[in-house]
Structure formats: C-alpha cells, structure tokens
Design an enzyme around this catalytic site. Structure first.
Site, PDB file in Angstrom:
ATOM      1  N   ASN A  40       0.636  -1.347   0.071  1.00 27.94           N
ATOM      2  CA  ASN A  40      -0.172   0.022   0.064  1.00 27.94           C
ATOM      3  C   ASN A  40       0.979   1.248   0.128  1.00 27.94           C
ATOM      4  OD1 ASN A  40      -1.244  -1.894   2.267  1.00 27.94           O
ATOM      5  ND2 ASN A  40      -2.903  -1.356   0.529  1.00 27.94           N
ATOM      6  N   HIS A  68      -2.499  -6.384  -3.326  1.00 28.85           N
ATOM      7  CA  HIS A  68      -2.517  -5.084  -4.157  1.00 28.85           C
ATOM      8  C   HIS A  68      -1.374  -5.190  -4.862  1.00 28.85           C
ATOM      9  CE1 HIS A  68      -6.208  -3.633  -2.344  1.00 28.85           C
ATOM     10  NE2 HIS A  68      -5.570  -3.583  -1.032  1.00 28.85           N
ATOM     11  N   HIS A 150       0.297 -12.785   4.085  1.00 27.46           N
ATOM     12  CA  HIS A 150      -0.654 -11.636   3.710  1.00 27.46           C
ATOM     13  C   HIS A 150      -2.031 -12.335   3.621  1.00 27.46           C
ATOM     14  CE1 HIS A 150      -1.033  -7.518   2.652  1.00 27.46           C
ATOM     15  NE2 HIS A 150      -2.128  -7.921   2.191  1.00 27.46           N
TER      16      HIS A 150
HETATM   17 FE   LIG Z   1      -2.314  -3.850   2.908  1.00 23.91          FE
HETATM   18 FE   LIG Z   2      -3.494  -6.473   1.523  1.00 28.59          FE
END
Ligand SMILES: [Fe+2]
Ligand SMILES: [Fe+2]
Length: 269
Positions: A40, A68, A150
């Site tokens: 991020n 992401h 994650h």
């Molecule tokens: Fe994140």
């Molecule tokens: Fe994430």
C-alpha cells in the site's frame, strides 16, 4: 540475526513515518535486516518503482507485497527492476516477479517468502503447499527463513504458523492493518504474529480517510479511497532475533505513536 519487520506502509503518510522513526528504531533494535510490507506504499494502493527506490533509500532491505501488488499497471514491467521485492509466491507461474528469494547480510544468508491467503480473498494457489515446497528447497541454502503471510482470516494465519513451526524462523501475518497482540515463539522456534499491523494515520480506517470508508458502508456506492494524512500516526512492526540454527530466541512487538504527522518531514515522491 536481528530482523525488524514493518507492517503495511500506507502511502506518503506511512512512508514519512517510517523515514522519521527509522533512525531511532535502528538505535533501539540494531537490526541486521529491515523487511517491510509495501503493498500500500504508493498512495495507499500498490507500489511504483519510484516508491520502491525511496524505501530502499531509507535502508529497507527487502519489500514484501500482497493482494494489491498489481494495483498500479505501470508496475507490471517495472517489477523486474526491483531485485529486493517479493510478491506473493502462490500466484500462477506466468506472473512476473518472484515470490521468494535469498539475500545476504553481513555474510549471513536469509530467505524471504511472501504468500497470500485464500479465505475471504480471491481464489489462488494453496499457500500451505506452496510454502512447504519453497521452504524445503530453501532450507538447503539457509535456516533463516522469514515468511510474510498476507491474509485476512486469523485462523488461516494461525494454522500456517503451526504447520511451519520449526521449519521457518518467523511467520508474520499482514494485510488487515490491525496489529494483533499475540506475538510469541512457537514450541519449535518459529516467531509468530497474526498481524504485524500498519504504518499510517491512527485516526483512519486501516489507513484510509475514515469519512470515505464510512460513506461507502452507508451507501454501498463506489468511493475514492485516499490515505489519511492528518492527525496522529502509528508505526507497527515486529522485531525478531534469530540464532544460527534458524530458531527465534526473542520476539518483540513494536507499536509507536507519532503525536502529530505535521511534525515530521513529509516524503517528496
Ligand atoms: Fe495492506
Ligand atoms: Fe492486503
């Protein structure tokens, strides 16, 4: 080997907090290696080559990613020029980048693996099987292995921690951006935390401006999500100290507050 792990860095506010706190954290923990989750780090979603270079410049050694990783299309061709970045290993084989690698610090080799979960997340290859086969191969090169798992579900992270106890030095959860207080060393020497947390604005919803997220919940309409850049900041991470056999002998959860983010120098990129 002493390792400082930094939770998901959220956009410029997150990068600015890392830049500002890192010198003191280095004094406090004397890490040999700094690993950070960067999924991020570019305006709250994904990463760019420029942001990668900025994080490397700060002294971060390895960047891990997550769901992401491809949010910025320009990063697809750029990932091959980021040698110290690992994206989830349980993506299909044709995906660019690498899911794991070994690195060297002060003559000691260590491995870093990134995986994403499958519970409440898009379907992907089995993280348990993927971890098992990578760890087996990696252990012929080094006993010091760090995994950033994650994932959304606490049970999935907990289960992978137990599955790999004694086979890796640390299983560190990321993705929820909310730090859990369950850091420990499992019986066979693996450091474990369900989620390391994040670096970003404290008065936010997982780093994003809270008004935008509340509006989304109230209306279910598409909404712009931007990192909060005002008010207090939070730095979440984990410190681990690993012996030569790859077992962790000390684990410490890190939770620091920056009273007002206006008091720290903002990142320029
Ligand atoms: Fe994140
Ligand atoms: Fe994430």
């Amino acid at each position: 080997m002493k390792i400082l792990f930094i939770g998901d860095i959220i956009g410029r506010p997150g990068r600015s907090i890392v830049r500002s706190l890192l010198p003191k954290l280095k004094e406090e923990f004397s890490p040999d290696v700094i690993i950070a989750n960067g999924e991020n780090s570019a305006a709250g979603i994904g990463i760019t080559k420029k942001v990668y270079d900025e994080l490397m410049d700060m002294g971060i050694d390895v960047i891990t990613m997550g769901n992401h990783v491809w949010d910025r299309r320009e990063f697809l061709p750029d990932i091959s020029s980021c040698p110290n970045l690992v994206r989830p290993a349980n993506y299909p084989e044709a995906v660019p980048g690498k899911g794991f690698d070994t690195f060297t610090s002060k003559g000691i080799k260590y491995g870093v693996i990134n995986l994403v979960g499958r519970i409440f997340m898009p379907g992907i290859n089995d993280p348990f099987d993927t971890a098992n086969s990578i760890v087996q191969k990696m252990r012929s090169e080094t006993q010091v292995i760090i995994i950033d798992f994650h994932a959304e579900a606490t049970s999935e992270k907990n289960a992978l921690g137990w599955y790999l106890d004694g086979k890796v030095s640390a299983l560190i959860g990321t993705h929820t951006h909310i730090q859990t207080a369950d850091e420990r060393i499992l019986p066979k020497g693996t450091a474990y935390i369900t989620d390391a947390g994040m670096v970003g604005a404290l008065d936010s919803v997982i780093g994003v401006q809270k008004e935008q997220i509340i509006k989304r919940f109230l209306t279910s309409m598409p909404e712009r999500f931007e990192p909060e850049d005002k008010g207090p900041g939070v730095f979440n991470g984990l410190f681990i100290d690993i012996d030569d056999s790859g077992k962790t002998k000390n684990v410490k959860r890190i939770y620091k507050i920056v009273k007002d983010m206006r008091d720290i120098k903002q990142s320029e990129t």
